[in-house]
Motif scaffolding. Structure first.
Motif, PDB file in Angstrom:
ATOM      1  N   GLY A  53       0.850  -1.185   0.000  1.00 47.32           N
ATOM      2  CA  GLY A  53       0.000   0.000   0.000  1.00 47.32           C
ATOM      3  C   GLY A  53       0.885   1.232   0.000  1.00 47.32           C
ATOM      4  N   ILE A  54       0.410   2.375  -0.321  1.00 48.87           N
ATOM      5  CA  ILE A  54      -0.982   2.595  -0.703  1.00 48.87           C
ATOM      6  C   ILE A  54      -1.065   2.641  -2.224  1.00 48.87           C
ATOM      7  CG2 ILE A  54      -2.782   4.366  -0.712  1.00 48.87           C
ATOM      8  CD1 ILE A  54      -2.014   4.999   2.177  1.00 48.87           C
ATOM      9  N   GLY A  55      -1.818   1.718  -2.808  1.00 48.84           N
ATOM     10  CA  GLY A  55      -2.028   1.733  -4.253  1.00 48.84           C
ATOM     11  C   GLY A  55      -0.867   1.232  -5.084  1.00 48.84           C
ATOM     12  N   VAL A  56       0.146   0.620  -4.450  1.00 47.40           N
ATOM     13  CA  VAL A  56       1.307   0.144  -5.205  1.00 47.40           C
ATOM     14  C   VAL A  56       1.032  -1.232  -5.811  1.00 47.40           C
ATOM     15  CG1 VAL A  56       3.782  -0.446  -5.060  1.00 47.40           C
ATOM     16  CG2 VAL A  56       2.881   1.548  -3.826  1.00 47.40           C
ATOM     17  N   SER A  57       0.303  -2.085  -5.077  1.00 42.26           N
ATOM     18  CA  SER A  57      -0.093  -3.367  -5.670  1.00 42.26           C
ATOM     19  C   SER A  57      -1.615  -3.467  -5.678  1.00 42.26           C
ATOM     20  CB  SER A  57       0.537  -4.561  -4.937  1.00 42.26           C
ATOM     21  OG  SER A  57       0.032  -4.706  -3.630  1.00 42.26           O
ATOM     22  N   LEU A  58      -2.161  -3.263  -6.865  1.00 41.96           N
ATOM     23  CA  LEU A  58      -3.600  -3.392  -7.078  1.00 41.96           C
ATOM     24  C   LEU A  58      -3.824  -4.490  -8.115  1.00 41.96           C
ATOM     25  CD1 LEU A  58      -4.485   0.430  -7.095  1.00 41.96           C
ATOM     26  CD2 LEU A  58      -4.831  -1.186  -5.223  1.00 41.96           C
ATOM     27  N   SER A  59      -4.911  -4.423  -8.865  1.00 37.97           N
ATOM     28  CA  SER A  59      -5.248  -5.504  -9.792  1.00 37.97           C
ATOM     29  C   SER A  59      -4.233  -5.660 -10.923  1.00 37.97           C
ATOM     30  CB  SER A  59      -6.638  -5.260 -10.383  1.00 37.97           C
ATOM     31  OG  SER A  59      -6.723  -3.978 -10.978  1.00 37.97           O
ATOM     32  N   GLY A  60      -3.586  -4.572 -11.329  1.00 34.07           N
ATOM     33  CA  GLY A  60      -2.626  -4.643 -12.435  1.00 34.07           C
ATOM     34  C   GLY A  60      -1.460  -5.544 -12.116  1.00 34.07           C
ATOM     35  N   LEU A  61      -0.787  -5.279 -11.016  1.00 38.07           N
ATOM     36  CA  LEU A  61       0.360  -6.095 -10.618  1.00 38.07           C
ATOM     37  C   LEU A  61      -0.082  -7.482 -10.181  1.00 38.07           C
ATOM     38  CD1 LEU A  61       3.348  -6.458 -10.030  1.00 38.07           C
ATOM     39  CD2 LEU A  61       2.992  -5.368  -7.793  1.00 38.07           C
ATOM     40  N   ALA A  62      -1.121  -7.555  -9.367  1.00 36.00           N
ATOM     41  CA  ALA A  62      -1.567  -8.853  -8.843  1.00 36.00           C
ATOM     42  C   ALA A  62      -1.931  -9.826  -9.968  1.00 36.00           C
ATOM     43  CB  ALA A  62      -2.756  -8.657  -7.902  1.00 36.00           C
ATOM     44  N   SER A  63      -2.657  -9.353 -10.958  1.00 40.64           N
ATOM     45  CA  SER A  63      -3.062 -10.251 -12.055  1.00 40.64           C
ATOM     46  C   SER A  63      -1.864 -10.679 -12.899  1.00 40.64           C
ATOM     47  CB  SER A  63      -4.121  -9.579 -12.933  1.00 40.64           C
ATOM     48  OG  SER A  63      -3.619  -8.396 -13.521  1.00 40.64           O
ATOM     49  N   ALA A  64      -0.897  -9.783 -13.082  1.00 41.58           N
ATOM     50  CA  ALA A  64       0.294 -10.118 -13.874  1.00 41.58           C
ATOM     51  C   ALA A  64       1.099 -11.222 -13.185  1.00 41.58           C
ATOM     52  CB  ALA A  64       1.165  -8.876 -14.075  1.00 41.58           C
ATOM     53  N   VAL A  65       1.236 -11.139 -11.864  1.00 45.87           N
ATOM     54  CA  VAL A  65       1.959 -12.169 -11.111  1.00 45.87           C
ATOM     55  C   VAL A  65       1.194 -13.493 -11.160  1.00 45.87           C
ATOM     56  CG1 VAL A  65       2.812 -12.857  -8.829  1.00 45.87           C
ATOM     57  CG2 VAL A  65       3.093 -10.486  -9.595  1.00 45.87           C
ATOM     58  N   ALA A  66      -0.124 -13.422 -10.989  1.00 42.57           N
ATOM     59  CA  ALA A  66      -0.951 -14.637 -11.031  1.00 42.57           C
ATOM     60  C   ALA A  66      -0.860 -15.314 -12.400  1.00 42.57           C
ATOM     61  CB  ALA A  66      -2.391 -14.296 -10.695  1.00 42.57           C
ATOM     62  N   ASN A  67      -0.771 -14.505 -13.454  1.00 44.16           N
ATOM     63  CA  ASN A  67      -0.661 -15.067 -14.806  1.00 44.16           C
ATOM     64  C   ASN A  67       0.652 -15.805 -15.029  1.00 44.16           C
ATOM     65  OD1 ASN A  67      -3.150 -14.445 -15.955  1.00 44.16           O
ATOM     66  ND2 ASN A  67      -2.528 -12.371 -16.493  1.00 44.16           N
ATOM     67  N   GLU A  68       1.660 -15.486 -14.235  1.00 44.05           N
ATOM     68  CA  GLU A  68       2.960 -16.171 -14.351  1.00 44.05           C
ATOM     69  C   GLU A  68       3.046 -17.404 -13.460  1.00 44.05           C
ATOM     70  OE1 GLU A  68       5.236 -15.456 -16.671  1.00 44.05           O
ATOM     71  OE2 GLU A  68       3.743 -13.988 -17.325  1.00 44.05           O
ATOM     72  N   GLY A  69       1.952 -17.702 -12.741  1.00 44.13           N
ATOM     73  CA  GLY A  69       1.939 -18.902 -11.915  1.00 44.13           C
ATOM     74  C   GLY A  69       2.221 -18.656 -10.450  1.00 44.13           C
ATOM     75  N   GLY A  70       2.433 -17.379 -10.081  1.00 47.47           N
ATOM     76  CA  GLY A  70       2.613 -17.040  -8.673  1.00 47.47           C
ATOM     77  C   GLY A  70       1.285 -16.636  -8.052  1.00 47.47           C
TER      78      GLY A  70
END
Length: 362
Positions: A26-43
């Motif tokens: 926080g605040i606003g550094v990890s939102l849906s953009g970063l989270a989804s990109a990491v999830a797409n890589e298998g993390g």
């Protein structure tokens, strides 16, 4: 797709191909953009709930509702962008902790990570559903024991995993100033102690409780070291700031790239905990006593001593996320100065995997 030479991370019925959790920032550094990109890589990608409603037009006048609305939006946006595992980070110290937990569970988020205090009542929000996994973030085996004892006695629920965060992490730290450089509080030692405690909890709960190492982990070699030590995975935050998909401003990311090792230090935060940040003009002004007390616009942190504080930490971090570094600052881990350029999450994960795989061979 690159070859991962290690084991996957299992948390309950969830399996992350890569045992890497992107830390909530926080605040606003990890939102849906970063989270989804990491999830797409298998993390496992993680949305921070701290002042998540900062972009809502009624954020300052309708703080509680704005944050609930924004969290729903971010979780749904992440779901549109990935089929991977999405978690949220909810600090116990947040004044809207309960609202954030209820909202995340209603939205069916995969995992709630919760630290900055002991999340003793977190299972109470699950109600009938058991889909959302609950993972406390601790800084000691004792804290893990206290949480597990309370959860088992009161809710008949054991943690689905435990994150143990050491003193090299960025942001607010669960350590006293004098403990931060004390060898007795090194992450390696803490992880070993929490693994022993997790085994005790497993015996009572009759379910596996993976331990995740966090705080200062920067390379694939670091990941290998902690997994070799017995951790089931790692949590990394600082390393993901200098990625294209990170939700912070370019100016925020550049503070990492431009800083030196000497620029990173421990600050005394208004919330009553030490924090690790990149020293800048704003923080030097605070140290010199030139900032003035202010009215607290949000009451976002229950432990914040806003009456005597020289600045509002929420406003400072919002300004930093937006790139107004003159009016704020960036939290960062001990290794932030090692960042050299901005890369995609895919490129970063690929390099971590290569470093890990080469560690196996050596």
């Amino acid at each position: 797709m690159y070859h991962w030479g290690g084991k996957s991370l299992k948390i309950g019925n969830l399996t992350a191909r890569l045992p890497i959790i992107q830390g909530g920032m926080g605040i606003g550094v990890s939102l849906s953009g970063l989270a989804s990109a990491v999830a797409n890589e298998g993390g496992i990608g993680v949305i921070s709930t701290a002042a998540v409603g900062m972009m809502e037009t009624d954020f300052s006048t309708n703080y509680l509702e704005a944050n609930i609305r924004a969290l729903r939006k971010e979780i749904r946006k992440a779901r549109e962008l990935t089929k991977g595992i999405i978690g949220v980070n909810i600090m116990v110290a947040l004044s809207n902790f309960a609202d954030m937990a209820k909202t995340a569970i209603e939205e069916g988020v995969d995992i709630i990570f919760s630290g900055a205090g002991l999340p003793l009542n977190l299972p109470s929000f699950l109600k009938e559903t058991k889909d959302t996994k609950l993972v406390p973030i601790v800084s000691s085996a004792r804290a893990a024991s206290i949480i597990a004892k309370k959860w088992l006695e009161k809710y008949k629920y054991a943690p689905d995993a435990i994150v143990v965060e050491g003193p090299l992490a960025g942001g607010h730290l669960g350590f006293k100033i004098e403990q931060i450089k004390d060898p007795d509080f090194k992450l390696e030692k803490l992880v070993s102690e929490v693994i022993i405690e997790a085994k005790n909890i497993e015996d009572k709960a009759a379910k596996p409780i993976p331990v995740i190492a966090a705080g200062g982990i920067y390379t694939g070699e670091d990941i290998y070291k902690f997994i070799h030590l017995g951790a089931s995975g790692v949590q990394m935050a600082t390393r993901f700031v200098t990625t294209v998909e990170c939700d912070a401003s370019l100016e925020f990311k550049n503070t990492y790239i431009e800083c030196s090792e000497n620029d990173i230090g421990i600050i005394k935060s208004p919330v009553g905990m030490p924090g690790r940040a990149i020293k800048n003009e704003f923080l030097y002004d605070v140290e010199a006593g030139s900032k003035k007390p202010y009215k607290c616009p949000y009451h976002c942190i229950s432990t914040c001593k806003y009456e005597s504080s020289p600045y509002c930490i929420a406003l400072a971090l919002i300004n930093a996320k937006r790139g107004k570094m003159k009016y704020g600052f960036a939290f960062a881990g001990e290794n932030a100065y090692r960042a050299e350029n901005i890369v995609s999450v895919e490129e970063l994960v690929k390099s971590l995997v290569e470093e890990y795989n080469s560690s196996i061979k050596t």
